[in-house]
Design a protein around this motif. Sequence first.
Motif, PDB file in Angstrom:
ATOM      1  N   LYS A 122       0.840  -1.194   0.000  1.00  0.00           N
ATOM      2  CA  LYS A 122       0.000   0.000   0.000  1.00  0.00           C
ATOM      3  C   LYS A 122       0.876   1.246   0.000  1.00  0.00           C
ATOM      4  O   LYS A 122       2.010   1.226   0.479  1.00  0.00           O
ATOM      5  CB  LYS A 122      -0.905   0.005   1.241  1.00  0.00           C
ATOM      6  CG  LYS A 122      -1.937  -1.105   1.233  1.00  0.00           C
ATOM      7  CD  LYS A 122      -2.867  -1.024   2.433  1.00  0.00           C
ATOM      8  CE  LYS A 122      -2.176  -1.460   3.709  1.00  0.00           C
ATOM      9  NZ  LYS A 122      -3.128  -1.607   4.830  1.00  0.00           N
ATOM     10  N   ILE A 123       0.315   2.341  -0.524  1.00  0.00           N
ATOM     11  CA  ILE A 123       1.017   3.625  -0.542  1.00  0.00           C
ATOM     12  C   ILE A 123       0.168   4.661   0.182  1.00  0.00           C
ATOM     13  O   ILE A 123      -1.028   4.804  -0.086  1.00  0.00           O
ATOM     14  CB  ILE A 123       1.288   4.103  -1.981  1.00  0.00           C
ATOM     15  CG1 ILE A 123       2.249   3.153  -2.698  1.00  0.00           C
ATOM     16  CG2 ILE A 123       1.879   5.523  -1.982  1.00  0.00           C
ATOM     17  CD1 ILE A 123       2.509   3.533  -4.148  1.00  0.00           C
ATOM     18  N   GLY A 124       0.800   5.398   1.112  1.00  0.00           N
ATOM     19  CA  GLY A 124       0.122   6.489   1.809  1.00  0.00           C
ATOM     20  C   GLY A 124       0.889   7.783   1.633  1.00  0.00           C
ATOM     21  O   GLY A 124       2.117   7.776   1.565  1.00  0.00           O
ATOM     22  N   VAL A 125       0.166   8.891   1.556  1.00  0.00           N
ATOM     23  CA  VAL A 125       0.781  10.212   1.449  1.00  0.00           C
ATOM     24  C   VAL A 125       0.379  11.022   2.675  1.00  0.00           C
ATOM     25  O   VAL A 125      -0.815  11.174   2.966  1.00  0.00           O
ATOM     26  CB  VAL A 125       0.347  10.938   0.157  1.00  0.00           C
ATOM     27  CG1 VAL A 125       0.950  12.338   0.109  1.00  0.00           C
ATOM     28  CG2 VAL A 125       0.755  10.139  -1.073  1.00  0.00           C
ATOM     29  N   CYS A 126       1.381  11.519   3.400  1.00  0.00           N
ATOM     30  CA  CYS A 126       1.131  12.272   4.626  1.00  0.00           C
ATOM     31  C   CYS A 126       1.783  13.646   4.531  1.00  0.00           C
ATOM     32  O   CYS A 126       2.525  13.931   3.598  1.00  0.00           O
ATOM     33  CB  CYS A 126       1.703  11.516   5.836  1.00  0.00           C
ATOM     34  SG  CYS A 126       1.046   9.850   6.057  1.00  0.00           S
ATOM     35  N   GLY A 127       1.506  14.501   5.508  1.00  0.00           N
ATOM     36  CA  GLY A 127       2.216  15.762   5.622  1.00  0.00           C
ATOM     37  C   GLY A 127       1.527  16.951   4.975  1.00  0.00           C
ATOM     38  O   GLY A 127       0.330  16.937   4.677  1.00  0.00           O
ATOM     39  N   CYS A 128       2.324  18.005   4.739  1.00  0.00           N
ATOM     40  CA  CYS A 128       1.774  19.300   4.343  1.00  0.00           C
ATOM     41  C   CYS A 128       1.187  19.310   2.940  1.00  0.00           C
ATOM     42  O   CYS A 128       0.129  19.912   2.711  1.00  0.00           O
ATOM     43  CB  CYS A 128       2.846  20.381   4.472  1.00  0.00           C
ATOM     44  SG  CYS A 128       3.246  20.777   6.187  1.00  0.00           S
ATOM     45  N   THR A 129       1.858  18.685   1.981  1.00  0.00           N
ATOM     46  CA  THR A 129       1.291  18.641   0.637  1.00  0.00           C
ATOM     47  C   THR A 129       0.003  17.829   0.642  1.00  0.00           C
ATOM     48  O   THR A 129      -0.957  18.155  -0.073  1.00  0.00           O
ATOM     49  CB  THR A 129       2.294  18.057  -0.376  1.00  0.00           C
ATOM     50  OG1 THR A 129       3.503  18.812  -0.312  1.00  0.00           O
ATOM     51  CG2 THR A 129       1.765  18.131  -1.791  1.00  0.00           C
ATOM     52  N   ALA A 130      -0.050  16.789   1.457  1.00  0.00           N
ATOM     53  CA  ALA A 130      -1.292  16.022   1.614  1.00  0.00           C
ATOM     54  C   ALA A 130      -2.409  16.914   2.129  1.00  0.00           C
ATOM     55  O   ALA A 130      -3.564  16.817   1.693  1.00  0.00           O
ATOM     56  CB  ALA A 130      -1.063  14.851   2.568  1.00  0.00           C
ATOM     57  N   SER A 131      -2.068  17.835   3.047  1.00  0.00           N
ATOM     58  CA  SER A 131      -3.080  18.715   3.626  1.00  0.00           C
ATOM     59  C   SER A 131      -3.738  19.597   2.577  1.00  0.00           C
ATOM     60  O   SER A 131      -4.951  19.793   2.594  1.00  0.00           O
ATOM     61  CB  SER A 131      -2.454  19.610   4.703  1.00  0.00           C
ATOM     62  OG  SER A 131      -2.034  18.854   5.812  1.00  0.00           O
ATOM     63  N   HIS A 132      -2.941  20.162   1.660  1.00  0.00           N
ATOM     64  CA  HIS A 132      -3.563  21.121   0.745  1.00  0.00           C
ATOM     65  C   HIS A 132      -4.048  20.502  -0.562  1.00  0.00           C
ATOM     66  O   HIS A 132      -4.888  21.082  -1.249  1.00  0.00           O
ATOM     67  CB  HIS A 132      -2.652  22.337   0.515  1.00  0.00           C
ATOM     68  CG  HIS A 132      -1.544  22.154  -0.464  1.00  0.00           C
ATOM     69  ND1 HIS A 132      -1.722  22.227  -1.821  1.00  0.00           N
ATOM     70  CD2 HIS A 132      -0.222  21.939  -0.277  1.00  0.00           C
ATOM     71  CE1 HIS A 132      -0.560  22.072  -2.424  1.00  0.00           C
ATOM     72  NE2 HIS A 132       0.357  21.887  -1.523  1.00  0.00           N
TER      73      HIS A 132
END
Length: 438
Positions: free
Chosen positions: A79-89
């Motif tokens: 699986k692939i997850g994207v976290c953090g600030c770019t994920a937020s916007h």
Amino acid sequence: MSKEENKKLFIETLGCQMNDTDSQHIIAELKEHKNYSTTRNMEEADLIIINTCSVREKPVQKLFSEIGQFNKKKKDSAKIGVCGCTASHLGDDIMKRAPYVDFVLGARNISKIKDVVDKKGAVEIDIDYDDSTYQFAASGMNMYKTSVNISIGCDKECTYCIVPATRGEEISIPLEMIVEQVQKDVANGAVEVTLLGQNVNSYGRRFSDGREKTSFTKLLQEVSKIDGLERIRFTSPHPLHMDDEFIEEFAKNPKISKCIHMPLQSGSSSILKAMKRGYSKEGFLKRAKKIRDLIPEVRITTDIIVAFPGETQEDFEDTIDVIKQVRFDQIFNFKYSARPNTQALELEDKEIPDEIGSARLTEVIELHKLHQSEHMDSNIGKTVNVLFESLKPNGEVSGFTDNYCQVFVKGSDELLGRFVDVKITGATRTALKGEVIN
């Protein structure tokens, strides 16, 4: 509940030290609640996470390039997850552009990792979410250095900055939770802590539970009482909030590292006003002078943005003047680039031509190189105290002085985690060479 079979986590962290700490929380939470252990081999991972930053130029292109490569090389079941600030916007736009991404978790929602990791299509990006009192799982890492978040979010409105749009309003973490976390890390071997926040010296203005306000100076005093803790660092402070009480505590407290980051951004008072920084050129110089007068050995580092919209040659010369007066020990240089969800986007008609911006950036870099060389060469012949923290492949060990100069010596792992006196024998612009004094 019985734990599942051990699974492998590969995590890539981009950006700031706060992101590094968030990644450590992700690792600890997934280890505690989902039985993941980390791997450096992405191709064997069952879960791949990229913890993103949105501050620097072209983070979106970098994100999709990275996850595209991950998708090509990962095993089928991963699986692939994207976290953090770019994920937020970006939110669910990430999945629209890269449907193979399994979940998206914003910077303000890290404590939810155990809940979203098994939910295909989960998107948690609420910048008003409050996990300031959440007790993250212990990392269990026996490290000489540790970092602890003291607040989440940011209340500043700097016109070039995307952070308030990705991390939400500022909330301080309760003082006793910070002290308890540092105590645990010291018990696990840490001798140095870095206190982290978007604006550390506005700590204590707002808590989730409505408790009385306090101050960053008070927090520094309480953390410095911890037995076994030898060195305290912090980042990033804001020049506007460097009052006399804070500067005097910084100067006199022997546990506080004598290196301070003072983000200038611009030396022009008119540009600083357009950036909504809240201080002037003269105010910044006054604070820097007070610090240098009180602590002759201090190292002052900074951030500088050139070619902010509307920056004239005279404005730029003000920045050069501040650099010459303060003689920063390290400068993180940037040419302005428009960021989404920032007020500076409205200044598009005042943007500086790229070739002028590049020339100004080069001028700052070259001037700073001269100052760096002079600063570093002045250490030759001195004896400094170094905390050694990492082995290098060429038989050397590296560490940092109290004022955060990196030092290399010949040595072995017996030096790791120790404070050792070193005679400086050589210098480059970025590091010192020395010999251990027996």
